[in-house]
Design a protein around this motif. Sequence first.
Motif, PDB file in Angstrom:
ATOM      1  N   VAL A 140      19.756-123.940  67.517  1.00 40.89           N
ATOM      2  CA  VAL A 140      19.514-124.618  66.241  1.00 40.89           C
ATOM      3  C   VAL A 140      19.862-123.702  65.075  1.00 40.89           C
ATOM      4  N   SER A 194      21.163-128.926  59.562  1.00 37.79           N
ATOM      5  CA  SER A 194      20.133-129.952  59.685  1.00 37.79           C
ATOM      6  C   SER A 194      18.827-129.507  59.025  1.00 37.79           C
ATOM      7  N   ASN A 212      14.514-133.369  69.096  1.00 35.72           N
ATOM      8  CA  ASN A 212      14.738-131.930  69.244  1.00 35.72           C
ATOM      9  C   ASN A 212      13.491-131.207  68.741  1.00 35.72           C
ATOM     10  N   LEU A 223      14.081-127.954  66.771  1.00 36.65           N
ATOM     11  CA  LEU A 223      14.519-128.258  65.407  1.00 36.65           C
ATOM     12  C   LEU A 223      13.345-128.715  64.559  1.00 36.65           C
ATOM     13  N   PHE A 249      25.500-136.345  61.247  1.00 35.27           N
ATOM     14  CA  PHE A 249      24.572-135.744  62.197  1.00 35.27           C
ATOM     15  C   PHE A 249      24.404-136.648  63.418  1.00 35.27           C
ATOM     16  N   ALA A 291      19.253-135.369  66.250  1.00 33.97           N
ATOM     17  CA  ALA A 291      18.909-134.648  65.023  1.00 33.97           C
ATOM     18  C   ALA A 291      18.441-135.606  63.933  1.00 33.97           C
ATOM     19  N   SER A 292      19.050-136.785  63.857  1.00 31.54           N
ATOM     20  CA  SER A 292      18.663-137.754  62.827  1.00 31.54           C
ATOM     21  C   SER A 292      17.257-138.283  63.083  1.00 31.54           C
ATOM     22  N   THR A 298      14.901-136.679  64.617  1.00 29.94           N
ATOM     23  CA  THR A 298      14.001-135.567  64.326  1.00 29.94           C
ATOM     24  C   THR A 298      13.769-135.438  62.823  1.00 29.94           C
ATOM     25  N   ASP A 337      25.653-131.558  67.395  1.00 29.35           N
ATOM     26  CA  ASP A 337      25.847-132.277  66.137  1.00 29.35           C
ATOM     27  C   ASP A 337      26.891-131.598  65.259  1.00 29.35           C
TER      28      ASP A 337
END
Length: 415
Positions: A137, A143, A198, A201, A323, A327-328, A330, A390
Motif C-alpha cells: 500500500v 489512495s 483492503n 489500506l 481506482f 480500494a474504492s 475501502t 490499482d
Amino acid sequence: MKLITIAAAVATACVPAAEGFSQPSAIRTSARLVVSRRVAFTMSLPRPVPRSSMALSAEASAPAPTSNEPSGLFQTYTRIAAIATTLFPLWTVIFTGIALKSPESFAWFTTEYFTGALAALMLSMGITLKPEDFVKVAARPNSVFMQFGLCYAMMPVLALGLGKMFGLDSALLAGMVLVGSINGGQASNLCTYIARGNVALSVLMTTATTIGAIFMTPLLCKGLLGAVVPVDAVGIAMSTIQVVLGPIALGMFLNKNFPKFVKAILPFAPVVGVVSTCLLVASAVAQVAEPIMNAGLALQLPVLLLHLIGGLVGYLLPRSTGFGEVASRTMAIETSMKSSAFGFLLAKLHFGQYAARVPSAVSVVWMALTGSMLAVVWRYIPVPAPKVFDRTLVERYPPFEPKKFFGKFFGKKEE
C-alpha cells in the motif's frame, strides 16, 4: 519352477505305462523314487503371492490416515459466526436501542474498558495482516491521499451545506461541521474486513486522518465556523499509538512468528470485532442518550445524509478516477465512518453551547449503521480479481507534455 512341476507330472504318468515292458523292477522303483522326491521338492518351494493379495495386506497393515478436517462442532460455530457477522447492523440497532432505553446498563463500561475494547478490535484486525500488506500500500500512496482529501475537504463542506439546507441553528450547525471535520473511526477497519476490502489500506487511512486531526480539525473549525477548537496533539498521538498502531503491530507480529496459533484463533476475530464495536457504540450512545432522544427529524436526517452521501461519493469519485473496486470500497467505508465519539468529546470540552455536542451523539448511531450496512451489502457482491494493483492517477491521466500536445495540434507525427 513350472518346468520342474510339469516334468514331474509327466514322469509320474509315464511310469505305469512303462510297467508293461520287460524292465527290471529296480529301475522302475528308482524312477518312482526320483519322481516323488522332485514333487516333494517342488511343493516345499515358496509360492509367489498374487499382487491383489499384497495390496490388500499392505492396506490392512498401513496406519489409518489422520483427518485434518475441522470437527462438526467447529463447523457449526463457523456457520453461526458467519451469520452473526452478517447481521452486524442488526446487533448495532439492538445495542443502540438498549443504550437509549436503559443507559445505566452500560455504566460499567468505563474509559478503561472502552480503551480495551478498541485495542481488542484493532488486534482482531492486526492478526489478518502482514508487513508486506503495508509495504504494498505504501508503494502506491495515491489512495491514502485521495481519502485524506475526502475526509478533510469534501465531508466538512458537505456537513456545512446540509446544516444550512435543513435550517439548523448556529450551535447545531457547529456540531455538524465538527462531525464532518474529524478523523475516520476505528470501526471502519472492522467494516472493511467484513466487506472484504483492503484492511491494511483502511488502517493506514485511519492512522493518517487521526494524525491529520491534530492540525486539520482546528483549522477547519476556524475557517468554517470562526471558532478555534484546541486539540491535545500529544494526547491524540499517544492514543493513536496505544489503541491503533500498538495492537495492530502485535497482531502482525503474531501472524508472522506464530502462524499456527493465529490460524487457530483467526475464526474468532470477526466475532471479537463485532462484539467490541457493539459495546463501543452502546457505551457512547448511553452517555448522551437524552440528547439523542430529544433530537428531532430535522437533525436526524441531515446527520444520516452526511454519512450516506459521504460513503457514496467516497466510492464513486475513486472509481471514476481509476481506482480499483477494492480500494474504492475501502475509501467509501473510511469516508462514511467518522470518529463521532471523538467529535462528541471535542464538543463537550471546547464548545460553549450544550447543543453543539448533539450532532456528534446522533452521528454515533448513524455512522455505525451506515458503515455496517455498506459492509454487509458489499460482502455478498463479488469483486473480480484485478489484473494489476490499482492504477495510479498518473497512469490513467498522464502528465501534460506541451511539445507532444502542440505537435498533434499542428499535425506533426510523433517521432
